[in-house]
Design an enzyme around this catalytic site. Structure first.
Site, PDB file in Angstrom:
ATOM      1  N   THR A 106       0.805  -1.369  -0.149  1.00 48.26           N
ATOM      2  CA  THR A 106       0.045  -0.007  -0.025  1.00 48.26           C
ATOM      3  C   THR A 106       0.581   1.205   0.116  1.00 48.26           C
ATOM      4  O   THR A 106       0.536   2.059  -0.771  1.00 48.26           O
ATOM      5  CB  THR A 106      -0.762  -0.056   1.293  1.00 48.26           C
ATOM      6  N   GLN A 135      -4.914  -1.762  -3.431  1.00 47.42           N
ATOM      7  CA  GLN A 135      -4.637  -0.613  -2.858  1.00 47.42           C
ATOM      8  C   GLN A 135      -4.093   0.480  -3.664  1.00 47.42           C
ATOM      9  O   GLN A 135      -2.833  -0.135  -4.515  1.00 47.42           O
ATOM     10  CB  GLN A 135      -4.086  -0.618  -1.807  1.00 47.42           C
ATOM     11  N   ASP A 158      -8.255   3.200  -0.827  1.00 46.86           N
ATOM     12  CA  ASP A 158      -7.263   3.804  -0.064  1.00 46.86           C
ATOM     13  C   ASP A 158      -6.770   5.061  -0.960  1.00 46.86           C
ATOM     14  O   ASP A 158      -5.396   5.353  -1.064  1.00 46.86           O
ATOM     15  CB  ASP A 158      -5.893   2.998   0.044  1.00 46.86           C
ATOM     16  N   ASP A 181     -12.295   2.274   2.228  1.00 55.15           N
ATOM     17  CA  ASP A 181     -11.508   2.767   3.329  1.00 55.15           C
ATOM     18  C   ASP A 181     -10.565   3.945   2.783  1.00 55.15           C
ATOM     19  O   ASP A 181      -9.355   4.128   2.773  1.00 55.15           O
ATOM     20  CB  ASP A 181     -10.306   1.826   3.793  1.00 55.15           C
ATOM     21  N   ARG A 237     -15.081   2.039   9.516  1.00 58.60           N
ATOM     22  CA  ARG A 237     -14.481   1.079  10.181  1.00 58.60           C
ATOM     23  C   ARG A 237     -13.200   1.187  10.879  1.00 58.60           C
ATOM     24  O   ARG A 237     -12.405   1.849  10.363  1.00 58.60           O
ATOM     25  CB  ARG A 237     -14.628  -0.217   9.608  1.00 58.60           C
ATOM     26  N   TRP A 239      -9.639   0.750  11.450  1.00 58.51           N
ATOM     27  CA  TRP A 239      -8.195   0.110  11.234  1.00 58.51           C
ATOM     28  C   TRP A 239      -7.373  -0.390  12.157  1.00 58.51           C
ATOM     29  O   TRP A 239      -6.854  -1.347  12.429  1.00 58.51           O
ATOM     30  CB  TRP A 239      -7.399   1.194  10.233  1.00 58.51           C
TER      31      TRP A 239
END
Length: 321
Positions: A106, A135, A158, A181, A237, A239
């Protein structure tokens, strides 16, 4: 004899001064970038070399409209720099790395990585246009006291990584899109009047706020929208445990799930996550939220909206002064 030595030293210094003045003249307060070669530099990366390290004055980098396919690192030894695009829609910085290229992972996929502190970005698009194969970060921040004004952040999974404990970020009047996310990390970030578009059934935020940091993500008067393909989206949510995210006076379309929040399939996160809303409106605001979400009081909301208080961590900072 001593006077003679002093005179010789004076003459040497005088002779060198013009050379020093010539050396200093290359450091400009305004730098211009145009991809067609009509300005000081053709690329933003080249322009960074024209900024003096650790300078105590302000530098503005003016970027003409165009598509700049560059993978950019703004290093930690630069500060007091403002990057201004000619227009947010047409001044585009783009690259296409994703996590599955050569096991990149990532955190090496960024298009723009900001290690510098005290930097401002205006009227720019920062994009990761990699295919949806993993990602793919558009903006990666590690610096403190960063401002993003009227910018666009385009990507999928991301899109924005907000790195660095006790780092402070301010986003105003920005457009942010993504799938999963797409706003994530440990920094303290304040989003004011931002337009946030979900492109897939997934999660908007994934904060990893440290336990001893009071504020993580604050969304103030933002609009949450979705493409037709996204009909079931969570606000966030955790991480990591103790993640903090609050939406205040935000308008939410019907894609926001009634539960609002997800525990990342970890029941322990329900004990520590600091998630809440205050005066949400729109069709996505009327659901029965999870019972472990915070009840945000008038006093709590007022504290979150006090930017000076939110950004008083290692020092004080007011990004709207």
């Amino acid at each position: 004899m001593k006077l003679r030595h002093t005179a010789i030293l004076f003459l040497l210094i005088s002779a060198l001064c013009p050379l020093q003045a010539l050396a200093d003249s290359k450091w400009k307060h305004d730098i211009y970038v145009a991809h067609d070669g009509s300005a000081d530099y053709k690329t933003i990366t080249e322009a960074l070399d024209g900024i003096r390290a650790y300078m105590d004055y302000n530098v503005t980098v003016h970027i003409a409209n165009g598509v700049y396919k560059e993978k950019i690192v703004i290093p930690s030894w630069l500060k007091n720099v403002t990057f201004i695009g000619e227009s947010a829609d047409s001044t585009v910085i783009t690259f296409d790395h994703h996590a599955n290229i050569d096991n990149m992972g990532t955190f090496r996929t960024y298009t723009v990585k900001v290690e510098a502190c005290d930097a401002t970005f205006k009227n720019l698009t920062i994009e990761n246009n990699a295919p949806q194969l993993g990602q793919a970060v558009a903006l990666h921040t590690e610096g403190d006291k960063l401002r993003f004004i009227n910018c666009r952040f385009l990507g999928n999974q991301d899109t924005i990584f907000t790195g660095g404990k006790n780092c402070r970020l301010y986003f105003a009047d920005c457009y942010i899109e993504g799938t999963t996310d797409f706003i994530f990390g440990p920094a303290t970030a304040y989003f004011k009047n931002c337009d946030i578009l979900s492109k897939r059934n997934s999660y908007i935020t994934a904060a990893s706020t440290p336990a001893d940091v009071k504020f993580g993500y604050i969304f103030d008067s933002c609009k949450l929208r979705a493409t037709p393909d996204a009909t079931k989206v969570y606000l966030g949510r955790p991480w990591r445990p103790y993640a903090h995210t609050v939406f205040i006076n935000c308008e939410m379309d019907s894609h926001i799930r009634p539960e609002g929040w997800h525990n990342w399939n970890n029941a322990d996160n329900e004990r520590t996550a600091r998630y809440g809303e205050y005066k949400s409106k729109g069709p996505g605001a009327g659901g029965k939220r999870v019972n472990w979400a915070m009840n945000v009081s008038d006093e709590d909301a007022a504290e979150c909206l006090d930017i000076t208080k939110v950004f008083t961590l290692t020092s004080s900072w007011n990004p709207v002064e």
